[in-house]
Motif scaffolding. Sequence first.
Motif, PDB file in Angstrom:
ATOM      1  N   ARG A  24      41.070  30.871  49.881  1.00  0.00           N
ATOM      2  CA  ARG A  24      41.737  32.101  49.409  1.00  0.00           C
ATOM      3  C   ARG A  24      40.696  33.168  49.051  1.00  0.00           C
ATOM      4  O   ARG A  24      40.990  34.085  48.271  1.00  0.00           O
ATOM      5  N   ARG A  70      52.171  36.934  43.076  1.00  0.00           N
ATOM      6  CA  ARG A  70      52.975  38.151  42.849  1.00  0.00           C
ATOM      7  C   ARG A  70      54.079  38.277  43.899  1.00  0.00           C
ATOM      8  O   ARG A  70      54.688  39.341  44.044  1.00  0.00           O
ATOM      9  N   SER A  84      49.593  41.213  32.193  1.00  0.00           N
ATOM     10  CA  SER A  84      48.574  40.400  32.873  1.00  0.00           C
ATOM     11  C   SER A  84      47.169  40.861  32.477  1.00  0.00           C
ATOM     12  O   SER A  84      46.274  40.048  32.227  1.00  0.00           O
TER      13      SER A  84
END
Length: 263
Positions: A24, A70, A84
């Motif tokens: 990722r 998200r 956040s």
Amino acid sequence: MVRSTILLEIQDGVATLTLNRPDRLNAINLAMHEELAAALDEIAADRAVRALLLTGAGPGFCAGQDLAERASVRDGTPIDLGDSLEQRYNPLIRRLVGLNIPVVAAVNGVAAGAGVNLALACDIVLAGRAARFTQSFCKIGLVPDCGGTFTLPRLVGAARARALMLLGETLNGAQAEVWGMIWRCYDDTILMREARAMATNFARQPTTGLGLIKQALRASADSTFDEQLDRERDLQRIAGHTQDYREGVTAFLDKRPPQFSGE
Ligand code: T3D
């Protein structure tokens, strides 16, 4: 604590923290936030740690927030991103910037979104030629965070910061060095060697004094010249009482290399 998203190794006074979600591009998810917070607290509490090296595993440095977390915005579910930042990103940057030891970033690949500003929050930023820096927030409708709107204009000037943040263009490592956004760009093959050598050297320097330098520089951003003169006086007073100052002067006068304890 079991770590699934970062690696932490402590050796010879250097903590090496590796963001470790290579598939990722080391995007930051909730687990990484928690593990980073615990690791940075551990580093801050360990007096034997006298330098931190931050890098990424695999081809990237850090692609910022993990956007898979998200995904719910797609169907219109609201997310409070302010929350956040308040709960996760701001404490992360405060922990990092608040460390009283030198922090070296080795940017081995792409640094995007929060990832680029995480790197820029480090004291010395080194990059490989494969590094790419992008304030990609504008491309998904967000505002640069992790202190980027404060740090970037001070590093590269207002015109370049504005363009980087509003256009979301990418700088490579060599350009970033020319622009003064980072300290140095190396060939990819030697980046980690150079970064480790720098961190290891830092771990042998007068750690308390370096921490005081960091304190002075942090405060200078929103102080007047007179306030800085006063601050320098106060910090120099502390520095002058350290064992390392005594060792530095003694070693100089004895014409031998100093052996700094960090105290
Ligand atoms: O949300 C909040 O809490 C607010 C705070 C926000 C802070 C932020 O960081 S917002 C910004 C978030 N990050 C981004 O917008 C960057 C998204 N990524 C990219 O634009 C590109 O991936 C890169 C420019 C970083 C790299 O491009 P490239 O072409 O070298 O790689 P790629 O093929 O796009 O990525 C490789 C894989 O990593 C790919 O997965 P796949 O297709 O192989 O399965 C890609 O989806 C994944 N990846 C990259 N970035 C992210 C990511 N996965 C999740 N989140 C990411 N941010």
